[in-house]
Design a protein around this motif. Structure first.
Motif, PDB file in Angstrom:
ATOM      1  N   ILE A  39     -46.700  65.887  19.750  1.00  0.00           N
ATOM      2  CA  ILE A  39     -45.797  66.035  18.608  1.00  0.00           C
ATOM      3  C   ILE A  39     -46.082  64.962  17.550  1.00  0.00           C
ATOM      4  O   ILE A  39     -46.174  65.266  16.362  1.00  0.00           O
ATOM      5  N   GLU A  88     -47.415  65.725  13.765  1.00  0.00           N
ATOM      6  CA  GLU A  88     -46.637  65.270  12.608  1.00  0.00           C
ATOM      7  C   GLU A  88     -47.472  64.364  11.712  1.00  0.00           C
ATOM      8  O   GLU A  88     -47.377  64.440  10.485  1.00  0.00           O
ATOM      9  N   LYS A  96     -49.863  66.666   9.760  1.00  0.00           N
ATOM     10  CA  LYS A  96     -49.144  67.393   8.706  1.00  0.00           C
ATOM     11  C   LYS A  96     -48.793  66.462   7.549  1.00  0.00           C
ATOM     12  O   LYS A  96     -48.898  66.836   6.388  1.00  0.00           O
ATOM     13  N   SER A  97     -48.391  65.236   7.861  1.00  0.00           N
ATOM     14  CA  SER A  97     -48.028  64.286   6.806  1.00  0.00           C
ATOM     15  C   SER A  97     -49.234  63.923   5.937  1.00  0.00           C
ATOM     16  O   SER A  97     -49.070  63.502   4.796  1.00  0.00           O
ATOM     17  N   LYS A 140     -39.522  72.100  20.398  1.00  0.00           N
ATOM     18  CA  LYS A 140     -39.875  71.178  19.305  1.00  0.00           C
ATOM     19  C   LYS A 140     -41.347  71.329  18.926  1.00  0.00           C
ATOM     20  O   LYS A 140     -41.692  71.366  17.747  1.00  0.00           O
ATOM     21  N   VAL A 173     -42.965  72.379  15.227  1.00  0.00           N
ATOM     22  CA  VAL A 173     -43.970  71.584  14.516  1.00  0.00           C
ATOM     23  C   VAL A 173     -45.223  72.423  14.250  1.00  0.00           C
ATOM     24  O   VAL A 173     -45.778  72.393  13.147  1.00  0.00           O
ATOM     25  N   ARG A 212     -45.479  74.806  11.200  1.00  0.00           N
ATOM     26  CA  ARG A 212     -45.679  74.209   9.871  1.00  0.00           C
ATOM     27  C   ARG A 212     -47.142  74.295   9.427  1.00  0.00           C
ATOM     28  O   ARG A 212     -47.442  74.032   8.269  1.00  0.00           O
TER      29      ARG A 212
END
Length: 172
Positions: free
Chosen positions: A67, A71, A74-75, A111, A115, A118
């Motif tokens: 996760i 993240e 993606k950021s 979760k 994620v 996205r």
């Protein structure tokens, strides 16, 4: 954490187009838990992170690493991701091959699904542990910090940059 200048360079250099590759691992021992992340943008750069955390089970650490890595990708603008994990449990629970019996693991699967949605495209593949030596080393680095040093919920980030001999550490 990635320095702001490096993050801006990645975002402005058009790296969001193309396939990003993510390798993760999680580890847990008597001292704490560690998460390992290696992210390879299409530019060929490599971002490595080892994160120490309060006690998690090995399975929880595997999910947390995946996760956190997703993240991070993606950021930085990733739209297509190839994720690789040495946990058969994570890969097989996500694709439905293994039944999710535990409520806590079910929340991790949910979760992870959120994620992954996205991204425009994604894959999650199993990488055998014997092909993941660097992953084990980084995960163990992250779990080598004594858990008494942490307050509940505290995470330490240890960033290792390719091509340099410096290691940055940050406790939050």
């Amino acid at each position: 954490m990635i320095p702001k200048v490096d993050k801006e360079l990645l975002l402005t250099s058009g790296t969001s187009s193309g396939v990003w590759t993510l390798y993760t691992d999680g580890a847990s021992n008597t001292k704490g838990s560690g998460l390992w992340i290696i992210l390879k943008p299409p530019t060929g750069d490599i971002i490595k992170q080892s994160i120490g955390s309060v006690h998690l089970t090995n399975n929880e650490a595997e999910y947390e690493a995946m996760i956190a890595g997703l993240e991070l990708a993606k950021s930085l603008g990733a739209e297509i991701i190839e994720a690789k994990c040495d946990s058969l449990l994570v890969v097989n629970q996500l694709d439905g091959t293994f039944e999710v019996k535990d409520d806590r693991m079910r929340r991790y699967v949910e979760k992870l699904q959120v994620v992954l949605r996205r991204f425009k495209e994604w894959t999650l593949d199993h990488v055998p542990g014997d092909q993941n030596n660097e992953a084990d080393a980084l995960a163990n680095l992250g779990s080598s910090i004594e858990s008494e040093e942490f307050n509940s919920g505290t995470v330490a980030y240890i960033e290792v940059d390719i091509g340099s001999s410096t290691i940055e550490a940050e406790k939050s």
